[in-house]
Scaffold this motif. Structure first.
Motif, PDB file in Angstrom:
ATOM      1  N   THR A  96       0.692  -1.141  -0.003  1.00  0.00           N
ATOM      2  CA  THR A  96       0.086  -0.049  -0.281  1.00  0.00           C
ATOM      3  C   THR A  96       0.657   1.065  -0.093  1.00  0.00           C
ATOM      4  O   THR A  96       0.687   2.225  -0.668  1.00  0.00           O
ATOM      5  N   LEU A  97       1.980   1.252   0.890  1.00  0.00           N
ATOM      6  CA  LEU A  97       2.932   2.377   1.017  1.00  0.00           C
ATOM      7  C   LEU A  97       3.375   2.527  -0.288  1.00  0.00           C
ATOM      8  O   LEU A  97       3.798   3.721  -1.047  1.00  0.00           O
ATOM      9  N   ASP A  98       3.963   1.338  -1.116  1.00  0.00           N
ATOM     10  CA  ASP A  98       4.634   1.379  -2.327  1.00  0.00           C
ATOM     11  C   ASP A  98       3.629   2.085  -3.447  1.00  0.00           C
ATOM     12  O   ASP A  98       3.997   3.041  -4.268  1.00  0.00           O
ATOM     13  N   GLN A  99       2.421   1.552  -3.448  1.00  0.00           N
ATOM     14  CA  GLN A  99       1.717   2.166  -4.485  1.00  0.00           C
ATOM     15  C   GLN A  99       1.075   3.889  -3.998  1.00  0.00           C
ATOM     16  O   GLN A  99       1.015   4.913  -5.071  1.00  0.00           O
ATOM     17  N   ARG A 100       1.023   4.139  -2.747  1.00  0.00           N
ATOM     18  CA  ARG A 100       0.585   5.322  -2.497  1.00  0.00           C
ATOM     19  C   ARG A 100       1.770   6.316  -2.719  1.00  0.00           C
ATOM     20  O   ARG A 100       1.504   7.745  -3.223  1.00  0.00           O
ATOM     21  N   PHE A 101       2.974   5.972  -2.336  1.00  0.00           N
ATOM     22  CA  PHE A 101       4.176   7.114  -2.183  1.00  0.00           C
ATOM     23  C   PHE A 101       5.114   7.267  -3.284  1.00  0.00           C
ATOM     24  O   PHE A 101       6.180   7.745  -3.242  1.00  0.00           O
ATOM     25  N   GLY A 102       5.021   5.984  -4.207  1.00  0.00           N
ATOM     26  CA  GLY A 102       5.988   5.821  -5.315  1.00  0.00           C
ATOM     27  C   GLY A 102       6.954   4.722  -4.927  1.00  0.00           C
ATOM     28  O   GLY A 102       6.641   4.016  -4.019  1.00  0.00           O
ATOM     29  N   PRO A 103       7.976   4.459  -5.933  1.00  0.00           N
ATOM     30  CA  PRO A 103       8.640   3.327  -5.787  1.00  0.00           C
ATOM     31  C   PRO A 103       9.442   3.076  -4.511  1.00  0.00           C
ATOM     32  O   PRO A 103      10.342   3.881  -4.332  1.00  0.00           O
ATOM     33  N   ILE A 104       9.096   2.054  -3.685  1.00  0.00           N
ATOM     34  CA  ILE A 104      10.188   1.587  -2.908  1.00  0.00           C
ATOM     35  C   ILE A 104      10.750   0.360  -3.503  1.00  0.00           C
ATOM     36  O   ILE A 104      10.282  -0.364  -4.100  1.00  0.00           O
ATOM     37  N   THR A 105      12.152   0.605  -3.483  1.00  0.00           N
ATOM     38  CA  THR A 105      12.994  -0.439  -4.266  1.00  0.00           C
ATOM     39  C   THR A 105      13.356  -1.705  -3.496  1.00  0.00           C
ATOM     40  O   THR A 105      13.476  -2.823  -3.874  1.00  0.00           O
ATOM     41  N   ARG A 141      12.170 -10.698  19.289  1.00  0.00           N
ATOM     42  CA  ARG A 141      11.692 -10.864  20.780  1.00  0.00           C
ATOM     43  C   ARG A 141      12.740 -10.866  21.675  1.00  0.00           C
ATOM     44  O   ARG A 141      13.927 -11.474  21.658  1.00  0.00           O
ATOM     45  N   LYS A 142      12.720  -9.722  22.618  1.00  0.00           N
ATOM     46  CA  LYS A 142      13.842  -9.631  23.792  1.00  0.00           C
ATOM     47  C   LYS A 142      13.262  -9.944  25.196  1.00  0.00           C
ATOM     48  O   LYS A 142      12.006  -9.886  25.353  1.00  0.00           O
ATOM     49  N   SER A 143      14.032 -10.414  25.855  1.00  0.00           N
ATOM     50  CA  SER A 143      13.706 -10.458  27.054  1.00  0.00           C
ATOM     51  C   SER A 143      14.888  -9.960  28.207  1.00  0.00           C
ATOM     52  O   SER A 143      15.961 -10.118  27.938  1.00  0.00           O
ATOM     53  N   HIS A 144      14.290  -8.857  29.110  1.00  0.00           N
ATOM     54  CA  HIS A 144      15.097  -8.253  29.803  1.00  0.00           C
ATOM     55  C   HIS A 144      14.555  -7.859  31.269  1.00  0.00           C
ATOM     56  O   HIS A 144      13.345  -7.759  31.284  1.00  0.00           O
ATOM     57  N   ASN A 145      15.156  -8.238  32.231  1.00  0.00           N
ATOM     58  CA  ASN A 145      14.643  -8.383  33.750  1.00  0.00           C
ATOM     59  C   ASN A 145      13.408  -9.073  33.809  1.00  0.00           C
ATOM     60  O   ASN A 145      12.455  -8.359  34.319  1.00  0.00           O
ATOM     61  N   ASN A 146      13.187 -10.249  33.015  1.00  0.00           N
ATOM     62  CA  ASN A 146      11.947 -11.128  33.190  1.00  0.00           C
ATOM     63  C   ASN A 146      10.806 -10.476  32.505  1.00  0.00           C
ATOM     64  O   ASN A 146       9.750 -10.837  32.683  1.00  0.00           O
ATOM     65  N   GLU A 147      11.007  -9.364  31.523  1.00  0.00           N
ATOM     66  CA  GLU A 147       9.994  -9.017  30.775  1.00  0.00           C
ATOM     67  C   GLU A 147      10.162  -9.152  29.230  1.00  0.00           C
ATOM     68  O   GLU A 147      11.304  -8.906  28.767  1.00  0.00           O
ATOM     69  N   GLN A 148       9.058  -9.540  28.747  1.00  0.00           N
ATOM     70  CA  GLN A 148       9.162  -9.849  27.233  1.00  0.00           C
ATOM     71  C   GLN A 148       8.886  -8.676  26.536  1.00  0.00           C
ATOM     72  O   GLN A 148       7.787  -8.082  26.852  1.00  0.00           O
ATOM     73  N   ARG A 149       9.525  -8.269  25.694  1.00  0.00           N
ATOM     74  CA  ARG A 149       9.356  -7.144  24.605  1.00  0.00           C
ATOM     75  C   ARG A 149       9.482  -7.636  23.082  1.00  0.00           C
ATOM     76  O   ARG A 149      10.086  -8.660  23.077  1.00  0.00           O
ATOM     77  N   ALA A 150       8.924  -6.911  22.221  1.00  0.00           N
ATOM     78  CA  ALA A 150       9.167  -6.996  20.859  1.00  0.00           C
ATOM     79  C   ALA A 150       9.787  -5.901  20.295  1.00  0.00           C
ATOM     80  O   ALA A 150       9.209  -4.797  20.512  1.00  0.00           O
ATOM     81  N   GLU A 151      10.748  -5.975  19.463  1.00  0.00           N
ATOM     82  CA  GLU A 151      11.426  -4.715  18.647  1.00  0.00           C
ATOM     83  C   GLU A 151      11.288  -5.131  17.406  1.00  0.00           C
ATOM     84  O   GLU A 151      11.518  -6.145  16.929  1.00  0.00           O
ATOM     85  N   VAL A 152      10.737  -4.049  16.610  1.00  0.00           N
ATOM     86  CA  VAL A 152      10.754  -4.017  15.181  1.00  0.00           C
ATOM     87  C   VAL A 152      11.477  -3.124  14.538  1.00  0.00           C
ATOM     88  O   VAL A 152      11.381  -1.926  14.846  1.00  0.00           O
ATOM     89  N   LYS A 153      12.493  -3.418  13.741  1.00  0.00           N
ATOM     90  CA  LYS A 153      13.288  -2.561  12.672  1.00  0.00           C
ATOM     91  C   LYS A 153      12.909  -2.514  11.393  1.00  0.00           C
ATOM     92  O   LYS A 153      12.674  -3.486  10.865  1.00  0.00           O
ATOM     93  N   THR A 154      12.596  -1.610  10.712  1.00  0.00           N
ATOM     94  CA  THR A 154      12.239  -1.385   9.693  1.00  0.00           C
ATOM     95  C   THR A 154      13.040  -0.642   8.754  1.00  0.00           C
ATOM     96  O   THR A 154      13.397   0.612   9.202  1.00  0.00           O
ATOM     97  N   VAL A 155      13.489  -1.070   7.450  1.00  0.00           N
ATOM     98  CA  VAL A 155      14.292  -0.070   6.782  1.00  0.00           C
ATOM     99  C   VAL A 155      13.758  -0.118   5.381  1.00  0.00           C
ATOM    100  O   VAL A 155      13.440  -1.306   4.672  1.00  0.00           O
ATOM    101  N   ILE A 156      13.573   0.923   4.631  1.00  0.00           N
ATOM    102  CA  ILE A 156      12.860   0.995   3.210  1.00  0.00           C
ATOM    103  C   ILE A 156      14.080   1.949   2.320  1.00  0.00           C
ATOM    104  O   ILE A 156      14.428   2.778   2.927  1.00  0.00           O
ATOM    105  N   ASN A 157      14.202   1.545   1.085  1.00  0.00           N
ATOM    106  CA  ASN A 157      14.811   2.392   0.300  1.00  0.00           C
ATOM    107  C   ASN A 157      13.840   2.918  -0.800  1.00  0.00           C
ATOM    108  O   ASN A 157      13.287   2.262  -1.515  1.00  0.00           O
ATOM    109  N   VAL A 158      13.849   4.245  -1.324  1.00  0.00           N
ATOM    110  CA  VAL A 158      13.295   4.847  -2.174  1.00  0.00           C
ATOM    111  C   VAL A 158      14.356   5.472  -2.985  1.00  0.00           C
ATOM    112  O   VAL A 158      15.473   5.712  -2.526  1.00  0.00           O
ATOM    113  N   PRO A 159      13.861   6.138  -4.125  1.00  0.00           N
ATOM    114  CA  PRO A 159      15.127   6.604  -4.791  1.00  0.00           C
ATOM    115  C   PRO A 159      15.609   7.877  -4.144  1.00  0.00           C
ATOM    116  O   PRO A 159      14.851   8.832  -3.839  1.00  0.00           O
TER     117      PRO A 159
END
Length: 103
Positions: A26-35, A43-61
């Motif tokens: 949807t982002l590709d159609q809406r904002f132009g070419p995502i190459t 999933r991370k565990s720190h001090n008995n606490e579960q966390r989720a970390e999401v890293k996103t990287v996109i390249n556009v011209p």
């Protein structure tokens, strides 16, 4: 658009894979070419606490846009990361449009 999804310390199910793919298409159609797009979910565990970390990287011209978000569960982290990408892409598209228009 080339898409790479990777799960660290977890398996990315079909539902999550489809959700991410649909949002990025949807982002590709809406904002132009995502190459290229890369989404890494960890999933991370720190001090008995579960966390989720999401890293996103996109390249556009001419630019690379990234975001990193962390939440208690995977779905909110993915949604926050993709929402941030949407805002960044919108800003990039507006700047790109202004630089190509003539006064």
């Amino acid at each position: 658009m080339e898409l790479k999804l990777e799960g660290r310390q977890m398996d990315i199910g079909n539902e999550l894979r489809d959700r991410i793919t649909t949002r990025l298409q949807t982002l590709d159609q809406r904002f132009g070419p995502i190459t290229h797009a890369r989404v890494s979910i960890e999933r991370k565990s720190h001090n008995n606490e579960q966390r989720a970390e999401v890293k996103t990287v996109i390249n556009v011209p001419g630019n690379t846009i990234s975001s990193t978000k962390e939440a208690a569960t995977v779905i909110p982290a993915v949604n926050e990361a993709l929402d941030t990408l949407t805002m960044e892409l919108q800003t990039w598209a507006e700047k790109n449009k202004k630089s190509h228009t003539r006064p």
